[in-house]
Design a protein around this motif. Structure first.
Motif, PDB file in Angstrom:
ATOM      1  N   THR A 191     -11.593   6.144   3.429  1.00 44.30           N
ATOM      2  CA  THR A 191     -10.869   7.114   4.253  1.00 44.30           C
ATOM      3  C   THR A 191     -10.863   8.463   3.542  1.00 44.30           C
TER       4      THR A 191
ATOM      5  N   THR B 174       5.934  -4.245  13.396  1.00 41.33           N
ATOM      6  CA  THR B 174       5.845  -4.041  11.941  1.00 41.33           C
ATOM      7  C   THR B 174       7.224  -3.730  11.371  1.00 41.33           C
TER       8      THR B 174
ATOM      9  N   ASN C 104       0.808  -1.226   0.000  1.00 49.59           N
ATOM     10  CA  ASN C 104       0.000   0.000   0.000  1.00 49.59           C
ATOM     11  C   ASN C 104       0.844   1.280   0.000  1.00 49.59           C
TER      12      ASN C 104
ATOM     13  N   GLN D 225       2.659   7.567   5.049  1.00 45.58           N
ATOM     14  CA  GLN D 225       2.073   7.154   3.765  1.00 45.58           C
ATOM     15  C   GLN D 225       0.926   8.093   3.427  1.00 45.58           C
TER      16      GLN D 225
ATOM     17  N   GLN E 186       2.511  -2.666   6.154  1.00 46.72           N
ATOM     18  CA  GLN E 186       2.584  -1.237   6.489  1.00 46.72           C
ATOM     19  C   GLN E 186       2.233  -1.033   7.973  1.00 46.72           C
TER      20      GLN E 186
ATOM     21  N   TYR F 223      -0.005   0.146   9.934  1.00 49.64           N
ATOM     22  CA  TYR F 223      -1.389   0.640   9.898  1.00 49.64           C
ATOM     23  C   TYR F 223      -2.096   0.116  11.136  1.00 49.64           C
ATOM     24  N   TRP F 224      -1.892   0.830  12.249  1.00 45.41           N
ATOM     25  CA  TRP F 224      -2.344   0.322  13.547  1.00 45.41           C
ATOM     26  C   TRP F 224      -3.851   0.164  13.621  1.00 45.41           C
ATOM     27  N   TYR F 225      -4.610   1.150  13.134  1.00 49.41           N
ATOM     28  CA  TYR F 225      -6.077   1.104  13.302  1.00 49.41           C
ATOM     29  C   TYR F 225      -6.658  -0.170  12.696  1.00 49.41           C
ATOM     30  N   ARG F 226      -6.167  -0.583  11.525  1.00 52.43           N
ATOM     31  CA  ARG F 226      -6.711  -1.775  10.869  1.00 52.43           C
ATOM     32  C   ARG F 226      -6.020  -3.067  11.276  1.00 52.43           C
ATOM     33  N   ASN F 227      -4.704  -2.987  11.493  1.00 48.90           N
ATOM     34  CA  ASN F 227      -3.940  -4.234  11.650  1.00 48.90           C
ATOM     35  C   ASN F 227      -3.312  -4.420  13.031  1.00 48.90           C
TER      36      ASN F 227
ATOM     37  N   GLU G 273     -11.366   7.913   8.965  1.00 50.06           N
ATOM     38  CA  GLU G 273     -11.675   6.575   8.471  1.00 50.06           C
ATOM     39  C   GLU G 273     -13.151   6.285   8.753  1.00 50.06           C
TER      40      GLU G 273
ATOM     41  N   ILE H 136      -1.348   6.959   6.483  1.00 54.51           N
ATOM     42  CA  ILE H 136      -0.969   5.972   7.495  1.00 54.51           C
ATOM     43  C   ILE H 136       0.213   6.570   8.274  1.00 54.51           C
TER      44      ILE H 136
END
Ligand code: PXG
Length: 454
Positions: free
Chosen positions: A419, A202, A150, A227, A183, A185-189, A381, A233
Motif C-alpha cells: 500500500t 467489526t 495492525n 489507522q 481492525q 479494514y473493509w477492502y481486505r476483510n 493498495e 485504514i
C-alpha cells in the motif's frame, strides 16, 4: 562541522548509525539517502536533488518546512530559558501557556494535558494513567486495554504492546493485559458485507472481547481515528459510533490516539471531531509542533483528571523534558500559525477536496486495487488482480519497488507492504498536489513496467 561528500556520509552512516525500522544489510548495500535541506513541501538531498515530500516528514510537518517564526521563537526561548523542569511544584510560562492553548482547541471534556516528548511516551502515559485511574476508583483488577490488530501506538514497550504489529511484538515481547481485536479494514476483510455492515460488525467485536475477558477486568479501548502506519485504514462511518456505544455501555475509557489525525490532518483540529468520538484521553504529538522540535502529550479528559487530581496523591510518572520550554513555544507558535493562516479550515474546504479528487483519479491504474483517502491522507493498495483483489506475493516487494521509483523520481511516498501512502503538509498548493499526483502516476507506470503488468 566537517564537510563530507555524499559517499563519505553514507560510509560513516553505515558504520556507526543504527536507524529505526531499517534492514541494515540493505542499507549498507544501497547507501542511505541523505536529506540536507527543506522548504515548503520540498526536500533536497545531498546530491542536490529536489523531492516533493508526500509524507510531511513522517506525518508531522503540518505547516510545511522553512517557517522562520518557529525557528525564531525557539531561538529566543533558548536564550531566555533553555530548560527548566515541571517537577516538584515548579513550571515556566511556555508550559503554562501551551497547556491553555491545547485545552482551547480540544473538545470540551479536555481541560488538562500531561506533556511528553513523543507519541510513544504519550501512549506509555496512557497505560500508566488508565491503570492508576481504575485503582483510584477502587477497581485495581481493571487493567486490560483493548486495541486493534495492525494498530500503531509507538515503539516503546508500552507503545508497541498497545500497537497490534506482531512483527514488533516478536522482538522484545509485549506487556501483559493488552488485547487486540480486528481492525475495520473493509477492502481486505469486508467479504460480502457493505462497508456500513462491516463497520458495525467489526466494532461489535469489542463487546465480544469484553465479555470474553470479563467486564470487571477491562479498563479501556484505544484506537487511531484513522489507522496511519498500518496502511491508512479508514473505518466505515458506522464504526466509531458503535465503539462509543459499547464503551459507554460497559463504562470503559475510550482513548483516541490523535498522534497522526490531530492538528488538522482530517480538516478538523482532531480526528475525534471528524468522527464524533467522545474520548476520555487523547495522545498527541507530531503536528503539535509540526515536527520542528520533539514534543507530545496526553490530553486528559475530566473523568480521568478529576479522579487523578481529587482521589490520588502523586502520579508517579514524568520525563526530564516533559514540557520542554523551547518545544512548548514552538508548539504554541505552530498552533498560532494553524489558526491565523486558517490552515485547517482551508484543508477542510479547499485543499483536501482537491487532493482527494486528484488522488482518486489514480484508481484507474492497472496496479491500483483500491484508492482511498480522507483529509490530507491517501492510500493506493497495489494488487495483482483488481477484480479478485488478489495481492502480489510478499516476496515480490512491489511496494518497495514503487517506493524506490518514487525516491528516484523526486517524490516521497511511503510503502506499507504493497500500500502506497501519502500524508502531505497541510499547506500544499493545488499546483503541488498536481505535481504529487502526476509523479505518483509516473512511478506506478514504472512499477507496472518493471513487474511486467500493463
Ligand atoms: N501513535 C500513532 C497513531 C502514531 O502514528 C505514535 C503513536 C508514536 O509516536 P512517536 O512520536 O513516538 O513516533 C505514532 C507514530 C510510519 C511511521 O512509518 C509512523 C509513526 C512513527 C514512525 C513511522 O508510518 N507514527
Amino acid at each position: 562541522m566537517p564537510s563530507y561528500n555524499t559517499k563519505q556520509l553514507q560510509e560513516i552512516d553505515g558504520q556507526h548509525h543504527l536507524h529505526p525500522f531499517t534492514n541494515h544489510k540493505d542499507l549498507m548495500e544501497k547507501g542511505s539517502r541523505i536529506i540536507t535541506k527543506a522548504d515548503g513541501v520540498y526536500l533536497w538531498d545531498s546530491d542536490g536533488n529536489k523531492i516533493i515530500d508526500g509524507m510531511a516528514g513522517l506525518w508531522c510537518i503540518n505547516v510545511g518546512y522553512g517557517r522562520r517564526e518557529l525557528a525564531d521563537t525557539a531561538h529566543r526561548q533558548m536564550l531566555k530559558l533553555p530548560y527548566y523542569n515541571n517537577f516538584f511544584q515548579t513550571t515556566h510560562p511556555p508550559a503554562i501557556e501551551l497547556s491553555k492553548a491545547l485545552v482551547d482547541i480540544s473538545p470540551p471534556q479536555f481541560n488538562h494535558v500531561f506533556f511528553t516528548n513523543s507519541g510513544s511516551e504519550a501512549n506509555d502515559t496512557v497505560v500508566r494513567i488508565v491503570r492508576h485511574y481504575w485503582a483510584l476508583e477502587g477497581k485495581p483488577e481493571k487493567t486490560v486495554i483493548i486495541s486493534r490488530e495492525n494498530a500503531y501506538h509507538g515503539s516503546t514497550v508500552a507503545g508497541s504492546s498497545l500497537g497490534g504489529m506482531k512483527w514488533m511484538h516478536d522482538q522484545g515481547g509485549i506487556l501483559t493485559d493488552i488485547e487486540h481485536i480486528a481492525q475495520p479494514y473493509w477492502y481486505r476483510n469486508g467479504g460480502e458485507l457493505t462497508p456500513e455492515d462491516f463497520g458495525l460488525k467489526t466494532a461489535q467485536a469489542l463487546e465480544t472481547r469484553i465479555k470474553e475477558v470479563g467486564e470487571n477486568r477491562v479498563a479501556a479501548f484505544i484506537g487511531e481515528p484513522v489507522q496511519g502506519a498500518g496502511g491508512v485504514i479508514i473505518p466505515p462511518f458506522t464504526y466509531w459510533p458503535e465503539i462509543q456505544k459499547i464503551c459507554e455501555k460497559y463504562g470503559i475509557l475510550l482513548i483516541a490516539d490523535e498522534v497522526i489525525c490531530g492538528f488538522g490532518r482530517l480538516g478538523e483540529w482532531f480526528g475525534s471531531e471528524y468522527f464524533g468520538i467522545n474520548a476520555d484521553l487523547m495522545p498527541i504529538a507530531k503536528g503539535m509542533s509540526s515536527g520542528y522540535l520533539p514534543i507530545g502529550g496526553l490530553m486528559v479528559g475530566d473523568r480521568v483528571a478529576n479522579t487523578v487530581i481529587n482521589k490520588g496523591s502523586d502520579f508517579n510518572h514524568g520525563f526530564t523534558y516533559s514540557g520542554h520550554p523551547a518545544a512548548c513555544v514552538v508548539a504554541l507558535e505552530n498552533i498560532r500559525i494553524l489558526k491565523e493562516d486558517n490552515i485547517i479550515e482551508r484543508v477542510k474546504n479547499k485543499t483536501s477536496p482537491y487532493l482527494q479528487q486528484r488522488w482518486s483519479g489514480l484508481g484507474d491504474h492497472p496496479l491500483v486495487g483500491e484508492v482511498r483517502g480522507i483529509g490530507m491522507v491517501g492510500a493506493l493498495e497495489l494488487v495483482k488482480n483488481k477484480e479478485t483483489r488478489e495481492p502480489f506475493p510478499k516476496d515480490q516487494n512491489v511496494g518497495m519497488i514503487c517506493r524506490d521509483f518514487c525516491f528516484n523520481n523526486g517524490l516521497i511516498m511511503r510503502a506499507v507492504g504493497d500500500t502506497m501512502i501519502i500524508s502531505p503538509s497541510l499547506i500544499m498548493s493545488n499546483d503541488e498536489i498536481d505535481e504529487l499526483v502526476e509523479k505518483a502516476r509516473l512511478c506506478l507506470n514504472l512499477t507496472a513496467k518493471e513487474i511486467g503488468i500493463s
